[in-house]
Design an enzyme around this catalytic site. Structure first.
Site, PDB file in Angstrom:
ATOM      1  N   ARG A  26       0.817  -1.220   0.000  1.00 11.62           N
ATOM      2  CA  ARG A  26       0.000   0.000   0.000  1.00 11.62           C
ATOM      3  C   ARG A  26       0.854   1.275   0.000  1.00 11.62           C
ATOM      4  NH1 ARG A  26      -5.635  -0.451   1.463  1.00 11.62           N
ATOM      5  NH2 ARG A  26      -6.294  -2.294   0.338  1.00 11.62           N
ATOM      6  N   ARG A  30      -3.729   6.539   0.407  1.00 14.37           N
ATOM      7  CA  ARG A  30      -4.311   7.760   0.965  1.00 14.37           C
ATOM      8  C   ARG A  30      -3.347   8.582   1.806  1.00 14.37           C
ATOM      9  NH1 ARG A  30      -9.477   4.767   3.225  1.00 14.37           N
ATOM     10  NH2 ARG A  30      -8.035   3.080   2.803  1.00 14.37           N
ATOM     11  N   ARG A  39      -7.719  11.272  -6.225  1.00 15.89           N
ATOM     12  CA  ARG A  39      -8.843  10.486  -5.749  1.00 15.89           C
ATOM     13  C   ARG A  39     -10.179  11.126  -6.090  1.00 15.89           C
ATOM     14  NH1 ARG A  39      -9.975   9.017   0.344  1.00 15.89           N
ATOM     15  NH2 ARG A  39     -11.231   7.200  -0.137  1.00 15.89           N
ATOM     16  N   ASP A  75      -6.606  -3.779  -7.611  1.00 12.72           N
ATOM     17  CA  ASP A  75      -7.146  -4.377  -6.383  1.00 12.72           C
ATOM     18  C   ASP A  75      -7.388  -5.858  -6.598  1.00 12.72           C
ATOM     19  OD1 ASP A  75      -8.242  -3.309  -3.618  1.00 12.72           O
ATOM     20  OD2 ASP A  75      -9.540  -4.949  -4.248  1.00 12.72           O
ATOM     21  N   TYR A 161     -14.342 -12.360   0.170  1.00 11.52           N
ATOM     22  CA  TYR A 161     -15.127 -11.172  -0.210  1.00 11.52           C
ATOM     23  C   TYR A 161     -16.282 -11.548  -1.130  1.00 11.52           C
ATOM     24  CZ  TYR A 161     -11.515  -8.361   1.964  1.00 11.52           C
ATOM     25  OH  TYR A 161     -10.663  -7.802   2.882  1.00 11.52           O
TER      26      TYR A 161
END
Ligand SMILES: Cc1c2[nH]c(c1CCC(=O)O)Cc1[nH]c(c(CCC(=O)O)c1C)Cc1[nH]c(c(CCC(=O)O)c1C)Cc1[nH]c(c(C)c1CCC(=O)O)C2
Length: 355
Positions: A26, A30, A39, A75, A161
């Site tokens: 990562r 952010r 973003r 992702d 998921y």
């Protein structure tokens, strides 16, 4: 610089390099103001699927810190999305998918859609490789040192998921299905195993020099289920990649696997095992074949805190692995509140070697 001159690629191929190459899970995210600026331009899936944006976001941490690895901005849930499962990233909630709970749900997914649906991802990789190895851009500024990494979620974690339909701490619906309807769960894992191997081969053909399998939730499984849903599909993917694209290293990340990480490293054929924050790297060395490289494992919360405690612990991890093939990394992803200066301090600490 030739490929063999890239420090990260050399370690992934089993060589000890000092000081160790580093990148961070990562590392594009952010915590970087330049990421937050982009973003607002598009939603998450659009950012992944727009080569201009995905290329730029991947390169942001390379420009700032000259990381040894550039990991594709994408992702793990792009694969189920490409097969036709509904997916949305909801602000403050995370991913939301139309859950797969029956054979009918599973039959609606179409692996044949994946190549077309993921074509922009492959385009991004090809552009990135051209830039990183190119003569007149950041590639040259850094002497072409940066290795390009592709990735996928490992079948069990992606299934978590897909079945649950959202993130969770325990993934009880998923683990429940594995016991209550083992044939359905095996068919889901089998479908993911095939499509993941194909997608990773496509990533390699597009420019990825190594690939990583994220199994973030593997540690939820007891040993028998871990062997069936983590080790067996991972071994199948690694064998398929090695058969079709010999020599391309695979990094495996069986997060929270504890002592099962050793069996995973021995049985799956991965060249590199990424260890989470709780793993004792020294103890793990004793349990691994010498040709398996280690990656890890500074606590992301120590990077958030920064300061001397961080640099000392980072150097302790680095020094303990001296002489072994080791890629310096975190034990999990950079947390969003991390001050970007702390990442700079970490990179300097790992690269500075004393007299
Ligand atoms: C479980 C998992 C996912 N995605 C991933 C995992 C495995 C690693 C891990 O355990 O963290 C892997 C991943 N996700 C992302 C990358 C890109 C490369 C990198 O910089 O590491 C990688 C390798 C971007 C992302 N994936 C996501 C973001 C945040 C999106 C945004 O808000 O802009 C990023 C940068 C969204 C995402 N994606 C996922 C969740 C649960 C979430 C929401 C939580 C969160 O926001 O962190 C699924």
């Amino acid at each position: 610089m030739t490929d063999t001159g890239k420090p990260l690629l050399r370690v992934l191929q089993g060589e000890a390099v000092w000081p160790p190459p580093l990148w961070l899970m990562r590392q594009a995210g952010r915590y970087l103001p330049e990421f937050r600026a982009l973003r607002d331009q598009a939603d998450f899936i659009t950012r992944c699927m727009t080569p201009d944006l995905a290329t730029e976001i991947t390169l942001q941490p390379i420009r700032r810190y000259a990381m040894d690895g550039a990991i594709l901005f994408s992702d793990i849930l792009i694969l189920p999305w490409a097969m036709g499962q509904s997916l949305e990233f909801v602000h403050g909630t995370g991913p939301v998918l139309g859950p797969i709970r029956s054979q009918t749900d599973l039959d609606r997914l179409d692996p044949k859609r994946v190549p077309d649906a993921t074509a922009p991802v492959m385009e991004t990789l090809t552009r990135l490789r051209g830039i990183l190895d190119g003569p007149d851009t950041i590639g040259a500024a850094q002497g072409g040192r940066t290795t390009l990494l592709g990735f996928a979620g490992a079948p069990f974690t992606v299934a978590c998921y897909m079945v649950e339909g959202h993130g969770s701490r325990e993934f009880e619906a998923t683990r429940g299905m594995a016991y209550a309807d083992p044939l359905l769960f095996d068919r889901l894992i089998a479908r993911l195993t095939e499509t993941t191997a194909d997608m990773l081969v496509a990533q390699i053909d597009a420019g990825a020099e190594a690939v990583m399998l994220f199994d973030s939730w593997s540690g939820l499984l007891p040993p028998s289920q871990f062997r069936r849903h983590v080790i067996a599909p991972t071994r199948a993917i690694v064998q398929e990649i090695h058969a079709r694209r010999p020599g391309v290293p695979v990094i495996g990340f069986p997060r929270l696997a504890g002592v099962m990480a050793a069996e995973y490293a021995r049985e799956t054929g991965v060249r590199v095992i990424a260890l989470d924050t709780g793993a004792d790297m020294n103890a793990m060395c004793g349990l691994l074949p010498d040709n398996v490289a280690l990656q890890g494992n500074l606590d992301p919360l120590l990077l958030l805190a920064g300061g001397d405690a961080m640099t000392q612990e980072a150097r302790a991890i680095r020094d303990a692995m001296k002489g072994r093939p080791h890629v310096f990394n975190l034990g999990h992803g950079v947390v969003p509140a991390t001050p970007p200066e702390h990442v700079g301090e970490l990179v300097r600490a790992v690269r500075e070697v004393g007299p």
